[in-house]
Design an enzyme around this catalytic site. Structure first.
Site, mmCIF file in Angstrom:
data_model
loop_
_atom_site.group_PDB
_atom_site.id
_atom_site.type_symbol
_atom_site.label_atom_id
_atom_site.label_comp_id
_atom_site.label_asym_id
_atom_site.label_seq_id
_atom_site.Cartn_x
_atom_site.Cartn_y
_atom_site.Cartn_z
ATOM 1 N N GLN A 69 26.170 40.504 36.550
ATOM 2 C CA GLN A 69 27.200 40.862 35.700
ATOM 3 C C GLN A 69 27.250 39.933 34.541
ATOM 4 O OE1 GLN A 69 30.199 40.744 39.803
ATOM 5 N NE2 GLN A 69 31.368 41.159 37.699
ATOM 6 N N ARG A 85 37.385 40.874 41.931
ATOM 7 C CA ARG A 85 38.395 41.638 41.100
ATOM 8 C C ARG A 85 39.661 40.957 40.667
ATOM 9 N NH1 ARG A 85 38.384 48.087 41.578
ATOM 10 N NH2 ARG A 85 39.203 48.526 39.478
ATOM 11 N N CYS A 86 39.485 39.899 40.209
ATOM 12 C CA CYS A 86 40.355 39.026 39.580
ATOM 13 C C CYS A 86 39.923 38.021 38.613
ATOM 14 C CB CYS A 86 41.372 38.383 40.828
ATOM 15 S SG CYS A 86 40.801 36.827 41.326
ATOM 16 N N GLU A 145 41.321 44.391 36.814
ATOM 17 C CA GLU A 145 41.732 43.794 38.184
ATOM 18 C C GLU A 145 43.118 43.920 38.713
ATOM 19 O OE1 GLU A 145 39.657 40.480 36.839
ATOM 20 O OE2 GLU A 145 41.645 39.495 36.314
#
Ligand code: CDP
Length: 806
Positions: A237, A384-385, A760
């Site tokens: 990522q 996802r945050c 997110e």
């Protein structure tokens, strides 16, 4: 102008710029099976690596015998910590300033920890040899309970830190202590609690979960001995960070490391950090002189690479009798597993958890977090945050419901009474964050009207009475959640990773024919960046989105950036894209002025062209100007049309949302049916409404999985009991509810196009909304808090505890 001349609006529509529901350009290859993932890569002479892993949760490693494994036909090498020590790589630094064993060095600290790395001509040979590596273990006492980690006599997890009173974030108060981190004003908060009319206190656990991307973590390392160059393809990522950290660890000069992240099948935070498999593959390639591929299987992914959450929060709120919040205070134990491999900005060991005062106007607030070591896998990533925001949002949203219940107020009314008001923005929270913009009441009221909240509550009231009369065994729950996110890490004054400031970048090159390429420091893992960055450029430069190619993930060609996680791409690289466009546009304007023989200031922009003010028939389109940039620039001007921007955002962006969920729970089976889920999101200026909707659907599905069934669970002996998708709940289309999506638009005042992140938000807001719905179903029976996940068994157990089964 004649009737056939397209209007400005028609020309704008053709560009497919911002606001257009442009179809995802990357899907052309994905839907035809033509994506190019790491495991698609086959290099001549490539070898395959596989890891021997510990069956124990905690054990001393007495002896490793690799003789039988090395004798398996096709096996080329077997690496152990002893081999890695010869190149000083038995341990590696983590993103959190800790160190982590690459291969077991004297001890194993969690089940499935990496012990040895077998390299063979085929995957099958490597797997066979893994079975034949003989390891003699001596089992040690195990602790998987973070609440016991700092007790007297708790098993010492990290013997290497035994004599170290300080960690990466200051003093340690126990041998299993990682750090203490506090935010807010303790004295003011304690004073507010001392004189509060009403207080609530609840122990709220956000269980250990896992991002579980469909594609697991994997890499191919290829070291060229002649050139002294390493090429590393991987599911990264943040490719540039991998290159820099790789150079620092391996001492290979950074310009001789080429990191390439091809298509990635989901990341969700799981693919931010570096894993032992990567280091082993690199060393194996150096040792063997051949490329080495390492691909995790599902069990390895779920049980060893980067868990999320595992926050244990003791939460309190103080309020007046009439329902105005006056203070909040939270003490948290954060379970970091065996090594602190959290992905947080360096200054924030507990991430941005201090957004825990949420969307409410708390005059005073304080939080304290203690990180601890246990015999569990390392990680602590932002699934996802944005760095621990999900934990914060869950905690405050549960606590607000519990307080509303105690006050006898409706959950939505209580929120409306305490939400930060529009005129208070930019709003500085009690923790010192400056929320950039918001219109919370409009969002909340729109959500309530859209679902006809009053009618739902009336229906619930009637059902509760029917339940009490014994006419039904179903209870109805209405979950309300209002969340504020903090995304776009980040301003370099606040955020860095291992000293690398968290800016991001975009480099745009417009070719003579008016098409172009945009390269960025971010890396899509399915978010549709190839589609949406081109839309920003289309609007900014007046060139069709179809004419712009977007490229990410190659450190040799992309400008330096910190990658994609925490919904930072739009707030940071989206801004860099707009700013680079503006540099290009400024140059194009000078060229246009020269060609039209007017002063720059006499030109005005109209969708895709500069035209002479007051004489719109005289203009130069951006396509014409691109050609001119290579053929007809004013004297003294450099030819070409390109620009680069490194964007260091002045602040985070603060997206928000109002979610409402309706569930029906069968108290005899624990089965919970999600009848409705309404999600209103505000992410400022919307670049592609269709992609946003897809992001919301995906994030809500993850939230549904987390709230209703996911947990990475360890038994007391340190065995991870949920390491496969047979045991770890991953919702499919069959279980997934229908989503109703909606929006308001409150632009960010500091972002060049007013956009905030969105990816997110649904995970952050969805989890508390589901949990509030299930909890609300039982609230009228005196229940205050049922821990997640709300699977049928746990829900049935909650009903049992309430005496509902006779
Ligand atoms: O960093 P990441 O890509 O995961 O998250 P993001 O910045 O929230 O973007 C996710 C996707 O939604 C990207 O394709 C964005 O371009 C798109 N998006 C949008 O269309 N409008 C926004 N205001 C925010 C994101």
């Amino acid at each position: 102008m004649n009737d056939m001349t397209p209007t400005s609006a028609e020309r704008a529509e053709k560009l497919e710029g911002m606001g257009c529901k442009r179809k995802r350009v990357e899907d052309v290859r994905f839907t035809q099976g033509k994506g190019n993932y790491v495991d698609d890569l086959k290099l001549p002479g490539m070898l395959y690596g596989d890891l021997v892993r510990s069956p124990h949760g905690h054990a001393r490693v007495k002896k490793i015998d690799t003789t039988k494994a090395a004798a398996v036909p096709g096996v080329v090498a077997v690496l152990t910590a002893e081999v890695l020590k010869t190149v000083n790589l038995a341990w590696m630094p983590t993103l959190a300033g800790d160190v982590q064993m690459v291969l077991a060095d004297g001890k194993v600290l969690f089940q499935n920890q990496e012990v040895a790395f077998v390299v063979a001509e085929s995957r099958e040979a490597a797997a066979d040899a893994v079975e034949l590596v003989e390891v003699e273990y001596e089992a040690l006492p195990v602790n998987v309970d973070p609440l016991k980690a700092m007790t007297d006599g708790a098993p010492m997890i990290r013997e290497d830190l035994k004599d170290k009173p300080d960690g990466a974030h200051g003093k340690r108060k126990h041998y299993n202590h990682v750090f203490s981190w506090a935010a807010g004003d303790k004295a003011a908060t304690d004073a507010a609690f001392a004189k509060a009319d009403v207080t609530i206190r609840e122990f709220i656990v956000y269980p250990r979960v896992h991002p579980c991307p469909l594609e697991t973590c994997q890499c191919v390392a290829s070291f060229d001995k002649i050139r002294g160059e390493l090429t590393l393809w991987g599911t990264f990522q943040a490719p540039h960070v991998i290159r820099t950290v790789g150079s620092l660890i391996s001492k290979i000069p950074e310009h001789k490391i080429h990191v390439i992240a091809p298509d990635i099948g989901g990341g969700f935070g799981n693919k931010v950090g570096a894993y032992p498999g990567y280091i082993c593959s690199i060393v194996a390639s150096i040792v063997t002189g051949r490329p080495v591929k390492w691909v995790e299987d599902r069990i390895e992914n779920l049980s060893t690479t980067a868990f999320a959450r595992d926050f244990h929060m003791d939460m309190e709120i103080a309020a007046t009798k009439d329902g105005k919040v006056t203070a909040m205070r939270c003490y948290t134990i954060a379970d970091h597993g065996a090594f602190d491999a959290c992905a947080n900005a360096t200054k924030w060991p507990a991430g941005l958890f201090s957004i825990i005062s949420g969307s409410y106007d708390f005059p005073a607030a304080y939080c304290l977090v203690d990180g601890v070591y246990t015999n569990k896998a390392p990680g602590g990533v932002a699934y996802r945050c944005s760095f621990r925001v999900t934990e914060a949002a869950y905690c405050i949203e549960r606590a607000m419901d519990i307080m509303a219940q105690k006050l006898g107020m409706d959950a939505a009314e209580f929120r409306l009474k305490n939400l930060i008001r529009r005129e208070q923005f930019p709003y500085t929270s009690a923790f010192g964050w400056q929320y950039d913009s918001g219109d919370y009441h409009t969002a909340m009221n729109k959500a309530m009207e859209s679902v006809d909240y009053k009618k739902l509550r009336a229906e619930q009231k009637a059902k509760r009475e029917a339940f009490k009369r014994g006419e039904t065994r179903e209870v109805m729950g209405i979950g309300v959640a209002f969340f504020t996110e903090i995304v776009g890490a980040g301003p370099s004054r606040a955020c860095d990773i291992l000293g690398i400031a968290m800016f991001d970048s975009a480099e745009i090159r417009i070719h003579p024919t008016g098409s172009g390429i945009c390269r960025l420091g971010t890396k899509s893992q399915g978010q549709g960046h190839e589609t949406t960055y081109a839309q920003i450029i289309a609007t900014e430069l007046g060139l069709p989105a179809d004419n712009i190619m977007v490229e990410e993930g190659n450190t040799d060609t992309a400008p330096y950036g910190l990658g994609t996680y925490g919904s930072r791409s739009t707030p940071v690289s989206g801004a860099a894209t707009a700013m680079a466009c503006r540099k290009i546009k400024a140059k194009a304007q000078m060229i246009a002025a020269y060609m039209l023989e007017v002063h720059d200031d006499d030109l005005e922009w109209d969708v895709d062209r500069f035209r002479v003010r007051g004489n719109p028939e005289r203009f130069k389109t951006m396509t014409e100007l691109a050609w001119a940039a290579y053929h007809e620039v004013p004297p003294g001007m450099e030819p070409g049309l390109e620009a680069i921007n490194y964007y260091d955002p002045p602040n985070f962006t603060f997206p928000f949302g109002a979610y409402i969920c309706v569930v029906d729970v069968d108290v005899d089976t624990g089965e919970t049916k999600v009848r409705r889920f309404y999600a209103l999101d505000d992410c400022g200026t919307r670049i592609n409404p269709m992609i946003i909707e897809g992001q919301i659907h995906g994030g809500l599905t993850e939230a549904f999985g987390i709230a209703m069934g996911q947990e990475i669970h360890y038994d007391d002996d340190g065995n991870v009991t949920t390491a496969s998708l047979m045991d770890y709940f991953l919702p499919t289309a069959v279980e997934t509810p229908h989503w109703e999506t909606d929006w308001t638009t409150t632009p960010s005042p500091h972002h060049p196009i007013g956009a905030k992140g969105v990816g997110e938000s649904p995970n952050v807001g969805g989890v508390p909304c589901f949990s509030n719905a299930v909890n609300d179903a039982f609230a009228f029976l005196g229940s205050t808090h049922i821990q997640m996940p709300h699977d049928h068994w746990r829900t049935w157990t909650a009903a049992e505890k309430l005496g509902l089964h006779g």
